[in-house]
Design a protein around this motif. Sequence first.
Motif, PDB file in Angstrom:
ATOM      1  N   ASP A  76      30.328   5.969 -40.025  1.00  0.00           N
ATOM      2  CA  ASP A  76      31.420   6.751 -39.459  1.00  0.00           C
ATOM      3  C   ASP A  76      30.924   7.737 -38.405  1.00  0.00           C
ATOM      4  N   VAL A  77      29.712   8.260 -38.604  1.00  0.00           N
ATOM      5  CA  VAL A  77      29.140   9.268 -37.712  1.00  0.00           C
ATOM      6  C   VAL A  77      27.630   9.075 -37.663  1.00  0.00           C
ATOM      7  N   VAL A  78      27.048   9.295 -36.496  1.00  0.00           N
ATOM      8  CA  VAL A  78      25.594   9.382 -36.353  1.00  0.00           C
ATOM      9  C   VAL A  78      25.231  10.855 -36.165  1.00  0.00           C
ATOM     10  N   VAL A  79      24.321  11.347 -36.997  1.00  0.00           N
ATOM     11  CA  VAL A  79      23.829  12.720 -36.871  1.00  0.00           C
ATOM     12  C   VAL A  79      22.546  12.640 -36.053  1.00  0.00           C
ATOM     13  N   LEU A  80      22.650  12.998 -34.788  1.00  0.00           N
ATOM     14  CA  LEU A  80      21.520  12.821 -33.879  1.00  0.00           C
ATOM     15  C   LEU A  80      20.374  13.768 -34.205  1.00  0.00           C
ATOM     16  N   SER A  81      20.684  14.914 -34.778  1.00  0.00           N
ATOM     17  CA  SER A  81      19.651  15.836 -35.260  1.00  0.00           C
ATOM     18  C   SER A  81      20.133  16.487 -36.542  1.00  0.00           C
ATOM     19  N   ALA A  82      19.501  16.106 -37.665  1.00  0.00           N
ATOM     20  CA  ALA A  82      19.821  16.720 -38.949  1.00  0.00           C
ATOM     21  C   ALA A  82      18.942  17.938 -39.161  1.00  0.00           C
ATOM     22  N   CYS A  83      18.661  18.649 -38.099  1.00  0.00           N
ATOM     23  CA  CYS A  83      17.779  19.819 -38.141  1.00  0.00           C
ATOM     24  C   CYS A  83      18.226  20.773 -37.045  1.00  0.00           C
ATOM     25  N   GLY A 122      29.292   4.149 -28.989  1.00  0.00           N
ATOM     26  CA  GLY A 122      30.709   3.956 -29.276  1.00  0.00           C
ATOM     27  C   GLY A 122      31.091   4.420 -30.662  1.00  0.00           C
ATOM     28  N   ILE A 123      30.277   5.318 -31.229  1.00  0.00           N
ATOM     29  CA  ILE A 123      30.462   5.863 -32.580  1.00  0.00           C
ATOM     30  C   ILE A 123      30.439   7.380 -32.452  1.00  0.00           C
ATOM     31  N   PRO A 124      31.229   8.113 -33.247  1.00  0.00           N
ATOM     32  CA  PRO A 124      31.135   9.571 -33.218  1.00  0.00           C
ATOM     33  C   PRO A 124      29.706  10.050 -33.479  1.00  0.00           C
ATOM     34  N   VAL A 125      29.251  10.976 -32.639  1.00  0.00           N
ATOM     35  CA  VAL A 125      27.902  11.519 -32.742  1.00  0.00           C
ATOM     36  C   VAL A 125      28.002  13.042 -32.872  1.00  0.00           C
ATOM     37  N   THR A 126      27.154  13.605 -33.723  1.00  0.00           N
ATOM     38  CA  THR A 126      27.127  15.053 -33.899  1.00  0.00           C
ATOM     39  C   THR A 126      25.711  15.498 -34.204  1.00  0.00           C
ATOM     40  N   SER A 127      25.566  16.793 -34.487  1.00  0.00           N
ATOM     41  CA  SER A 127      24.289  17.375 -34.888  1.00  0.00           C
ATOM     42  C   SER A 127      24.590  18.504 -35.857  1.00  0.00           C
ATOM     43  N   THR A 128      23.557  19.016 -36.508  1.00  0.00           N
ATOM     44  CA  THR A 128      23.784  20.156 -37.398  1.00  0.00           C
ATOM     45  C   THR A 128      24.233  21.381 -36.615  1.00  0.00           C
ATOM     46  N   ALA A 133      35.148  21.999 -28.371  1.00  0.00           N
ATOM     47  CA  ALA A 133      34.246  22.452 -27.313  1.00  0.00           C
ATOM     48  C   ALA A 133      33.844  21.230 -26.502  1.00  0.00           C
ATOM     49  N   PRO A 134      33.920  21.289 -25.191  1.00  0.00           N
ATOM     50  CA  PRO A 134      33.583  20.118 -24.374  1.00  0.00           C
ATOM     51  C   PRO A 134      32.096  19.772 -24.470  1.00  0.00           C
ATOM     52  N   GLY A 135      31.829  18.471 -24.411  1.00  0.00           N
ATOM     53  CA  GLY A 135      30.459  18.007 -24.265  1.00  0.00           C
ATOM     54  C   GLY A 135      29.578  18.150 -25.484  1.00  0.00           C
ATOM     55  N   ALA A 136      30.188  18.287 -26.676  1.00  0.00           N
ATOM     56  CA  ALA A 136      29.385  18.524 -27.885  1.00  0.00           C
ATOM     57  C   ALA A 136      29.666  17.512 -28.985  1.00  0.00           C
ATOM     58  N   GLY A 137      30.099  16.327 -28.622  1.00  0.00           N
ATOM     59  CA  GLY A 137      30.273  15.276 -29.606  1.00  0.00           C
ATOM     60  C   GLY A 137      31.636  15.263 -30.265  1.00  0.00           C
ATOM     61  N   ALA A 138      31.868  14.209 -31.044  1.00  0.00           N
ATOM     62  CA  ALA A 138      33.194  13.929 -31.578  1.00  0.00           C
ATOM     63  C   ALA A 138      33.709  15.001 -32.534  1.00  0.00           C
ATOM     64  N   LEU A 139      32.824  15.638 -33.304  1.00  0.00           N
ATOM     65  CA  LEU A 139      33.303  16.610 -34.276  1.00  0.00           C
ATOM     66  C   LEU A 139      33.842  17.875 -33.613  1.00  0.00           C
ATOM     67  N   LEU A 140      33.539  18.057 -32.333  1.00  0.00           N
ATOM     68  CA  LEU A 140      34.120  19.164 -31.579  1.00  0.00           C
ATOM     69  C   LEU A 140      35.116  18.662 -30.529  1.00  0.00           C
ATOM     70  N   GLY A 141      35.697  17.493 -30.823  1.00  0.00           N
ATOM     71  CA  GLY A 141      36.845  17.028 -30.056  1.00  0.00           C
ATOM     72  C   GLY A 141      36.569  16.067 -28.929  1.00  0.00           C
ATOM     73  N   SER A 142      35.322  15.729 -28.658  1.00  0.00           N
ATOM     74  CA  SER A 142      35.039  14.829 -27.544  1.00  0.00           C
ATOM     75  C   SER A 142      35.397  13.386 -27.894  1.00  0.00           C
ATOM     76  N   ARG A 143      36.052  12.722 -26.955  1.00  0.00           N
ATOM     77  CA  ARG A 143      36.376  11.297 -27.122  1.00  0.00           C
ATOM     78  C   ARG A 143      35.450  10.428 -26.255  1.00  0.00           C
ATOM     79  N   THR A 144      34.416  11.008 -25.681  1.00  0.00           N
ATOM     80  CA  THR A 144      33.496  10.253 -24.827  1.00  0.00           C
ATOM     81  C   THR A 144      32.974   9.017 -25.546  1.00  0.00           C
ATOM     82  N   GLY A 145      33.180   7.858 -24.953  1.00  0.00           N
ATOM     83  CA  GLY A 145      32.632   6.616 -25.486  1.00  0.00           C
ATOM     84  C   GLY A 145      33.392   6.011 -26.645  1.00  0.00           C
ATOM     85  N   LEU A 146      34.447   6.702 -27.132  1.00  0.00           N
ATOM     86  CA  LEU A 146      35.159   6.216 -28.299  1.00  0.00           C
ATOM     87  C   LEU A 146      36.431   5.494 -27.874  1.00  0.00           C
TER      88      LEU A 146
END
Length: 260
Positions: free
Chosen positions: A198-205, A222-228, A246-259
């Motif tokens: 469902d989500v890729v956590v690009l940095s779990a740190c 093409g998958i929601p991406v986020t970080s800690t 917030a723009p440019g910070a992945g799907a969990l902050l509202g970005s639809r880029t690539g989705l």
Amino acid sequence: MNSTHKAPTMQYRIGQIVPSSNITMEREVPAIFAKRMEVLPERFSFHSSRVRMHRVVAEELAQMNRDMGRCAQELADARVDIMSTACLVATMCMGPGYHRQTVEDLSAEIGDVENMPAVMTSAGALVEELKDFGARRISLLAPYSDALTRTVIEYIETEGIVVQDAINFSILDNLEVGARDPMKLLEDVKQLNVTGVDVVVLSACVQMPSLPALEIAQQALGIPVTSTAACTVRQMLRRLNLRAEAPGAGALLGSRTGLA
């Protein structure tokens, strides 16, 4: 002559308890908020208190946990509206669900003050914001040792989120973690099994930089991406009853880029 009354812009103070060797959260969190301030009216200032930690090993993480109360008191003196710890693994290495105990402990250290801040942790933000987003299966990248990565996976899975795959880089020196080029994550993530997640956590740190790569990775996968760090900002906004965008910070902050 008619005059239009403008409501005062809401101002918020953001506090972070930061490991002394962390050079990332005081950059990425304000950077995410800065992009938000370009499109939404609320204003934010940023304040931190630091606690000693150099190597990402169990002994130093435990000592850091013992010392965080002082930091909470210092940030409360600044009357921050919300404060968060800025070290995921220090919380997770203390055992499943420990982010809840950390919130209780830090709140107790602050005591009875006139303006009690909301208290949270980056560890809690990761698991709670993933769940709020609807993520039940994730894959992640982390800089930790094999043992600490297993601890992080177990912690996340205890919270009801399946970790399908994880890649870790075994970097023990925290300054080296912070100096890692975030764009390397775009190659690293190609080795990660993300099928059906469902989500890729690009940095779990919170120390491993990832913000410049979040949108590019999301576009590629093409998958929601986020970080800690992004999850930390999301929880800060939700706890302040503000739009978690917030723009440019992945799907969990509202970005639809690539989705789709």
